[in-house]
Design a protein around this motif. Structure first.
Motif, PDB file in Angstrom:
ATOM      1  N   GLU A 156       0.815  -1.224   0.000  1.00  0.00           N
ATOM      2  CA  GLU A 156       0.000   0.000   0.000  1.00  0.00           C
ATOM      3  C   GLU A 156       0.841   1.263   0.000  1.00  0.00           C
ATOM      4  N   GLY A 157       2.162   1.136   0.040  1.00  0.00           N
ATOM      5  CA  GLY A 157       3.036   2.298   0.012  1.00  0.00           C
ATOM      6  C   GLY A 157       3.411   2.844   1.371  1.00  0.00           C
ATOM      7  N   ALA A 158       3.175   2.084   2.426  1.00  0.00           N
ATOM      8  CA  ALA A 158       3.551   2.524   3.782  1.00  0.00           C
ATOM      9  C   ALA A 158       5.012   2.152   4.051  1.00  0.00           C
ATOM     10  N   PRO A 159       5.795   3.074   4.625  1.00  0.00           N
ATOM     11  CA  PRO A 159       7.207   2.805   4.901  1.00  0.00           C
ATOM     12  C   PRO A 159       7.395   1.684   5.928  1.00  0.00           C
ATOM     13  N   ILE A 160       8.389   0.828   5.679  1.00  0.00           N
ATOM     14  CA  ILE A 160       8.752  -0.231   6.612  1.00  0.00           C
ATOM     15  C   ILE A 160      10.274  -0.322   6.701  1.00  0.00           C
ATOM     16  N   GLY A 161      10.751  -0.816   7.825  1.00  0.00           N
ATOM     17  CA  GLY A 161      12.169  -1.085   7.994  1.00  0.00           C
ATOM     18  C   GLY A 161      13.061   0.141   7.895  1.00  0.00           C
ATOM     19  N   GLU A 162      14.353  -0.118   7.803  1.00  0.00           N
ATOM     20  CA  GLU A 162      15.330   0.966   7.726  1.00  0.00           C
ATOM     21  C   GLU A 162      15.189   1.771   6.430  1.00  0.00           C
ATOM     22  N   GLY A 163      14.884   1.069   5.329  1.00  0.00           N
ATOM     23  CA  GLY A 163      14.683   1.766   4.064  1.00  0.00           C
ATOM     24  C   GLY A 163      13.508   2.723   4.128  1.00  0.00           C
ATOM     25  N   GLY A 164      12.435   2.284   4.784  1.00  0.00           N
ATOM     26  CA  GLY A 164      11.267   3.145   4.945  1.00  0.00           C
ATOM     27  C   GLY A 164      11.574   4.366   5.791  1.00  0.00           C
ATOM     28  N   LYS A 165      12.361   4.174   6.847  1.00  0.00           N
ATOM     29  CA  LYS A 165      12.768   5.310   7.693  1.00  0.00           C
ATOM     30  C   LYS A 165      13.599   6.312   6.888  1.00  0.00           C
ATOM     31  N   ALA A 166      14.512   5.788   6.068  1.00  0.00           N
ATOM     32  CA  ALA A 166      15.355   6.662   5.253  1.00  0.00           C
ATOM     33  C   ALA A 166      14.503   7.441   4.250  1.00  0.00           C
ATOM     34  N   LEU A 167      13.523   6.778   3.662  1.00  0.00           N
ATOM     35  CA  LEU A 167      12.641   7.434   2.703  1.00  0.00           C
ATOM     36  C   LEU A 167      11.824   8.539   3.379  1.00  0.00           C
ATOM     37  N   GLU A 168      11.292   8.258   4.543  1.00  0.00           N
ATOM     38  CA  GLU A 168      10.557   9.273   5.316  1.00  0.00           C
ATOM     39  C   GLU A 168      11.453  10.471   5.629  1.00  0.00           C
ATOM     40  N   HIS A 169      12.724  10.193   5.888  1.00  0.00           N
ATOM     41  CA  HIS A 169      13.675  11.248   6.244  1.00  0.00           C
ATOM     42  C   HIS A 169      13.985  12.164   5.059  1.00  0.00           C
ATOM     43  N   VAL A 170      14.133  11.604   3.851  1.00  0.00           N
ATOM     44  CA  VAL A 170      14.539  12.419   2.703  1.00  0.00           C
ATOM     45  C   VAL A 170      13.366  13.115   2.008  1.00  0.00           C
ATOM     46  N   PHE A 171      12.147  12.624   2.205  1.00  0.00           N
ATOM     47  CA  PHE A 171      11.022  13.213   1.469  1.00  0.00           C
ATOM     48  C   PHE A 171      10.814  14.701   1.752  1.00  0.00           C
ATOM     49  N   PRO A 172      10.848  15.174   2.989  1.00  0.00           N
ATOM     50  CA  PRO A 172      10.572  16.600   3.214  1.00  0.00           C
ATOM     51  C   PRO A 172      11.507  17.534   2.446  1.00  0.00           C
ATOM     52  N   ARG A 173      12.796  17.244   2.431  1.00  0.00           N
ATOM     53  CA  ARG A 173      13.720  18.102   1.688  1.00  0.00           C
ATOM     54  C   ARG A 173      13.421  18.047   0.192  1.00  0.00           C
ATOM     55  N   PHE A 174      13.172  16.847  -0.310  1.00  0.00           N
ATOM     56  CA  PHE A 174      12.823  16.658  -1.722  1.00  0.00           C
ATOM     57  C   PHE A 174      11.596  17.506  -2.086  1.00  0.00           C
ATOM     58  N   ALA A 175      10.542  17.404  -1.297  1.00  0.00           N
ATOM     59  CA  ALA A 175       9.308  18.142  -1.564  1.00  0.00           C
ATOM     60  C   ALA A 175       9.508  19.640  -1.395  1.00  0.00           C
ATOM     61  N   ASP A 176      10.251  20.047  -0.366  1.00  0.00           N
ATOM     62  CA  ASP A 176      10.521  21.480  -0.164  1.00  0.00           C
ATOM     63  C   ASP A 176      11.267  22.072  -1.356  1.00  0.00           C
ATOM     64  N   ASP A 177      12.236  21.337  -1.875  1.00  0.00           N
ATOM     65  CA  ASP A 177      13.013  21.800  -3.028  1.00  0.00           C
ATOM     66  C   ASP A 177      12.095  21.972  -4.240  1.00  0.00           C
ATOM     67  N   LEU A 178      11.301  20.951  -4.541  1.00  0.00           N
ATOM     68  CA  LEU A 178      10.391  21.037  -5.682  1.00  0.00           C
ATOM     69  C   LEU A 178       9.403  22.196  -5.508  1.00  0.00           C
ATOM     70  N   MET A 179       8.805  22.324  -4.335  1.00  0.00           N
ATOM     71  CA  MET A 179       7.774  23.346  -4.146  1.00  0.00           C
ATOM     72  C   MET A 179       8.370  24.756  -4.145  1.00  0.00           C
ATOM     73  N   TRP A 180       9.623  24.913  -3.717  1.00  0.00           N
ATOM     74  CA  TRP A 180      10.273  26.223  -3.811  1.00  0.00           C
ATOM     75  C   TRP A 180      10.359  26.648  -5.269  1.00  0.00           C
ATOM     76  N   TRP A 181      10.776  25.718  -6.140  1.00  0.00           N
ATOM     77  CA  TRP A 181      10.886  26.014  -7.562  1.00  0.00           C
ATOM     78  C   TRP A 181       9.512  26.196  -8.209  1.00  0.00           C
ATOM     79  N   VAL A 182       8.516  25.458  -7.740  1.00  0.00           N
ATOM     80  CA  VAL A 182       7.151  25.652  -8.233  1.00  0.00           C
ATOM     81  C   VAL A 182       6.696  27.081  -7.959  1.00  0.00           C
ATOM     82  N   GLU A 183       6.905  27.538  -6.726  1.00  0.00           N
ATOM     83  CA  GLU A 183       6.501  28.897  -6.358  1.00  0.00           C
ATOM     84  C   GLU A 183       7.328  29.945  -7.105  1.00  0.00           C
ATOM     85  N   ALA A 184       8.621  29.694  -7.267  1.00  0.00           N
ATOM     86  CA  ALA A 184       9.483  30.646  -7.974  1.00  0.00           C
ATOM     87  C   ALA A 184       9.081  30.764  -9.443  1.00  0.00           C
ATOM     88  N   SER A 185       8.824  29.640 -10.093  1.00  0.00           N
ATOM     89  CA  SER A 185       8.458  29.703 -11.513  1.00  0.00           C
ATOM     90  C   SER A 185       7.088  30.328 -11.699  1.00  0.00           C
TER      91      SER A 185
END
Length: 196
Positions: A156-185
């Motif tokens: 179902e796409g829910a994070p599990i294990g160490e890989g899931g923790k790492a994915l949860e950790h990197v998503f906010p920066r990834f999304a913040d970067d994309l949305m900054w450029w969305v707002e700038a453009s």
């Protein structure tokens, strides 16, 4: 915020594992308050590129191509979720993307890659970066790479294990970067018409 983000996914394989990663991304963007929509190449099932959307006379493009062109033009930003096939791009996603050109211009894109190998689709990500840039998008520097999806996300796409923790950790920066450029453009398009 409520920006329109299209998430493109290109696997045609049976038993697709990358769809778990897509579900994770859709849920995370929704939690941020973004209007997010999946564009699944397998579901749309465009033929191998014969004519680009722009090569049809006005009103003569196939309906699914017209609808997709309208969605791309209306979007604020894009996320491309790609597996790595033999060090390269997924053909289904590339075929879908190549049907359009000007529709992509002046909006940011982000890349999420995956593979069963230890490089997590990094080679496909690099290939996509050059391609999306050539197609008129600003590609953000933040990426997400996922190795073994079965050990990172549930069906179902829910994070599990160490890989899931790492994915949860990197998503906010990834999304913040994309949305900054969305707002700038968006702000730039409001104050100055694109040069072409």
């Amino acid at each position: 915020m409520d920006k329109k983000i299209l998430v493109f996914y290109g696997s045609y394989r049976s038993g697709r594992m990358g769809v778990r990663l897509v579900e994770f991304l859709l849920e995370k963007f929704k939690q941020r308050g973004e209007a997010v929509e999946l564009i699944d190449a397998k579901v749309i099932d465009l033929p191998m590129l014969d004519r680009m959307y722009k090569e049809y006379l006005p009103g003569k493009a196939p309906q699914r191509l017209q609808e997709l062109a309208d969605k791309i033009r209306a979007a604020d930003g894009f996320v491309f979720v790609t597996g790595e096939y033999n060090w390269g791009m997924q053909p289904g996603l590339k075929n879908l993307t190549d049907h359009f050109l000007e529709e992509w211009f002046w909006r940011p894109a982000a890349i999420v890659s995956y593979s069963a190998g230890r490089l997590s689709g990094a080679r496909a990500s690099i290939a996509w970066h050059a391609t999306l840039s050539e197609m008129g998008m600003v590609v953000v520097s933040s990426t997400i790479e996922v190795g073994s999806i079965a050990h990172t996300l549930t069906a179902e796409g829910a994070p599990i294990g160490e890989g899931g923790k790492a994915l949860e950790h990197v998503f906010p920066r990834f999304a913040d970067d994309l949305m900054w450029w969305v707002e700038a453009s968006e702000a730039q398009r409001r104050q100055k018409k694109p040069p072409y």
